[in-house]
Design an enzyme around this catalytic site. Structure first.
Site, PDB file in Angstrom:
ATOM      1  CG  ASP A   1      -1.925   1.080   1.210  1.00 33.61           C
ATOM      2  OD1 ASP A   1      -1.671   2.453   1.152  1.00 33.61           O
ATOM      3  OD2 ASP A   1      -2.940   0.304   1.062  1.00 33.61           O
TER       4      ASP A   1
ATOM      5  CG  HIS B   1      -2.253  -0.544   6.201  1.00 34.49           C
ATOM      6  ND1 HIS B   1      -3.242  -0.301   5.673  1.00 34.49           N
ATOM      7  CD2 HIS B   1      -1.154  -1.567   5.109  1.00 34.49           C
ATOM      8  CE1 HIS B   1      -2.971  -0.779   4.454  1.00 34.49           C
ATOM      9  NE2 HIS B   1      -2.235  -1.605   3.821  1.00 34.49           N
TER      10      HIS B   1
END
Lengths: 484, 484
Positions: free
Chosen positions: B147, B213
């Site tokens: 990401d 995350h």
């Protein structure tokens, strides 16, 4: 019985005539043992077509299934899946599916037997490590061409122990430099860390050999497809990889890191080798070599290793090559072994194989296939992804388009991933990778696959446990019946 | 000037309010330096759309090319390829191609500047190796999620020297065990052979960290796509890989071989980390961690490393975790660094990024990208083949289908292969691999590619020579004009 079929053919060419007849006695009966194993396995595959031809002939008759199973038991030693026979009275029996099923089943049985009975373990295998260390090596890593006519190079042509020699096949012997560098690093780490196979204190090196091939009887047709049947190009191509690997080691690591190199050519007509010896300074020439036929011509019956060593040293000298003593000792052993193989081909195949062209039965792709040690049985491409191995697979599919598809038979592909069972999740990842390769293969050759002309068997094996193979998938949809 | 736009927005949420205001002074002005660099690069990319929007508005007017080039020079600092402007009077200007060309050119310039000027070298970088060795480690290997909101994890979030820390990104931080094992082997070999980075006599270990995350403000939407925005699943997934890697090392090598592990979570809203500390026996729990906000709340202004160490030790104790002293020292430094980053987000982004969702500008795939150290600029998938990295690429293409394709803009993909120039043929193989990846990517996303919605820039870099990148191909057909 099979032997008679081949050897006695009066019209067979006399290519072996240059060799002294009956020179080398088959000490320990190894040639006979190897021949019996080869015949048994290859006959099992050859019987498939004979069997199905028979079955096809009476497919519309009453009692077809029962009769077909009887024929299968007789020819193949196992029964066929009922589901592939049951509907023959409605539509024709699907010979292609039956064929692929039989190839997969025959391979599975052969593989099981290999890992259970270990028919190709050599008498002298356990002394191999001590021998190569005396020659100045701790690891022997061989990259032959992926061509099926070289698949027996380790156990037959060079008579090396298949468990002790690393073998990774690539089309044209154009091996992957980075894969080899990685193996070198791992090897040296284990020497430092665990003194395996020997300690770094020993003055030994990693030996990388590449094996190219040619055909003396049909040089322009039956040579290496990846090099346009040009023997010099094949030698140069393999040599360039060897040199790049050596320079890669030398440039990436300090303190005099290097490896030793060997370039070997095989005449696929009769398995005679030529060895491009490295000079004392490591240099190899693509056109200077010692040929087994010359060694054979000079050596005398009952020669000791020492005498063969002297013969090879003398021949090398006439080529202006002065290899290191250890390298010469190793190469002398290879020639010694290869003379046995030359005798093997003379005795059982009249000095030249009848199948000098491709006659492979299936394609093997992935990582593993320790059990494949026979000539012209498997086109084997060592690869981690179809994307990287695409060229090798293209060559393989081209070969099988001629061998099988042109006759209406599908291409059988065994996808294999050996794994180290002591690493958590390794089996699951190996299975996933089989499926990944399967999908990528069918995607790349979609036209073949859509026509039912490409079938796959997915297998994994825990090589750490020295286990048998495990089947984890198959493209044949048999409704859960008698799956591999 | 850019800073004012973001910080002064009165409606911006006050997510940073829990942190003590003005706690940590920006010693050495690092935050300001990092902010200026970030703004400069991100503004350069942001300007592309502004510029093209302007150009699009007068595309049918007289003197279009000259005016467009003037606007481009002003906004972007470079001119556009004439060939993309010349025919605007016949058909509409191809904004998609112009857009991709500008993204590639902006990246190329940014990359060149990175390797030439080295703007992100830290003042303390050269002491890093000595520090980690004191903590009991010789190598730090980090696998964050692919990401883009984690792309700044090394240099910004954790303030680690990007040249000294290995970073390989995977969707969901689900890193490749075999790739890591291979790196471990190589690392240990170099320690034995060349005492790099330290000798094996030093009692240090390889530290592998995985970084997952989540988003505190939009946990169900802006978390990790690969784990369905479930923070616990993301932590468990990454932890399972860490444990498998550790067991792989332990089971594959004898003599007490092992590695140390660290699991880190990042709140992508504000860059605050949580660290799942390993206990003295190495055990890590997916739901027990020390959070930076707790460290921040307890630590006092002007705390020394020792004092922060004690704070972290105390917090770990309340969790029932008693890590080894060296691990605690390393983690205390990470928290120390992360507090600087929390201040950074507070000071320049009012405590929470405005772009809490995806805003990446391009996809990076392959091996390399040392210069990508900024947040939300690049979706980066570390991979050797499209076949292996397919899932990571699917996630990336999905993100860009939303960001770009839905608006009619193509997906820009930079394909990269760094190589070690000292290995013969390495550059050629890196170039070949770029083309291989390019073909496989276009094949996998053929529908996008056929519509002109997928464009690629192919680059290689000699990382051994610490050189600039070299462009070796581009999908934009500009008739040889102003090629990248």
């Amino acid at each position: 019985m099979q032997r008679a079929r081949t050897v006695m053919r009066p019209s067979a060419p006399q290519a072996g005539a240059a060799y002294k007849v009956g020179y080398r006695s088959d000490r320990g009966g190894e040639n006979l043992h190897l021949y019996r194993y080869e015949q048994k396995v290859k006959q099992a595959f050859a019987n498939i077509e004979l069997c199905l031809k028979g079955i096809s002939g009476f497919q519309h008759e009453a009692d077809f299934s029962r009769r077909a199973q009887a024929v299968a038991r007789e020819y193949l030693g196992f029964e066929l899946p009922d589901v592939l026979l049951a509907d023959a009275w409605i539509k024709s029996v699907d010979v292609g599916q039956l064929y692929v099923w039989c190839v997969f089943e025959t391979f599975r049985r052969m593989s099981d037997e290999f890992f259970t009975d270990k028919p190709l373990v050599g008498l002298d295998d356990e002394n191999f490590q001590a021998f190569i260390e005396k020659c100045g090596f701790h690891t022997v890593d061989v990259s032959p061409c992926a061509d099926g006519r070289l698949a027996h190079v380790i156990r037959y042509v060079l008579r090396l122990p298949y468990k002790s020699v690393r073998r990774k096949s690539y089309a044209g012997a154009m091996f992957d430099i980075d894969d080899s560098l990685q193996k070198w690093v791992e090897t040296e780490m284990l020497r430092y860390r665990e003194s395996r196979p020997n300690s770094v204190d020993a003055a030994t090196r990693y030996l990388k050999a590449a094996v190219y091939h040619y055909s003396t009887s049909a040089p322009d047709v039956e040579g290496c497809a990846a090099h346009g049947s040009d023997a010099v190009k094949a030698a140069e191509g393999a040599l360039s990889r060897l040199q790049a690997f050596q320079q890669g080691v030398e440039n990436s690591f300090c303190c005099g890191a290097s490896i030793d190199l060997l370039l070997i050519g095989i005449d696929t007509d009769n398995d005679a080798i030529r060895i491009h010896l490295s000079d004392a300074d490591g240099g190899i020439d693509a056109v200077r070599y010692v040929d087994c036929s010359d060694v054979y011509a000079v050596a005398n019956a009952g020669d000791t290793s020492e005498e063969i060593y002297n013969v090879v040293a003398g021949l090398a000298q006439t080529q202006g090559i002065a290899p290191a003593e250890g390298m010469l000792r190793f190469v002398a052993k290879l020639f010694h072994s290869n003379m046995l193989q030359v005798d093997y081909v003379r005795e059982y195949y009249n000095g030249r194989y009848e199948d000098i062209g491709h006659q492979e039965r299936f394609i093997g792709m992935g990582i593993g296939f320790e059990e494949i040690q026979l000539r012209n049985l498997t086109y084997f491409a060592y690869l981690k992804t179809v994307e990287e191995g695409a060229r090798d697979l293209d060559v393989g599919i081209k070969i099988f388009s001629q061998l099988n598809v042109s006759r209406g038979l599908p291409v059988p592909v065994v996808i294999r991933n050996d794994y180290h069972g002591q690493v958590p999740g390794a089996r699951e990842r190996a299975v996933d990778r089989c499926h990944q390769l399967d999908a990528a293969l069918k995607h790349r050759f979609a036209a073949l696959h859509d026509k039912g002309m490409l079938h796959t068997l997915l297998m994994v094996r825990d090589c750490h446990a020295d286990a048998c193979v495990e089947t984890v998938g198959c493209s044949l949809a048999l409704n859960g019946q008698e799956k591999h």
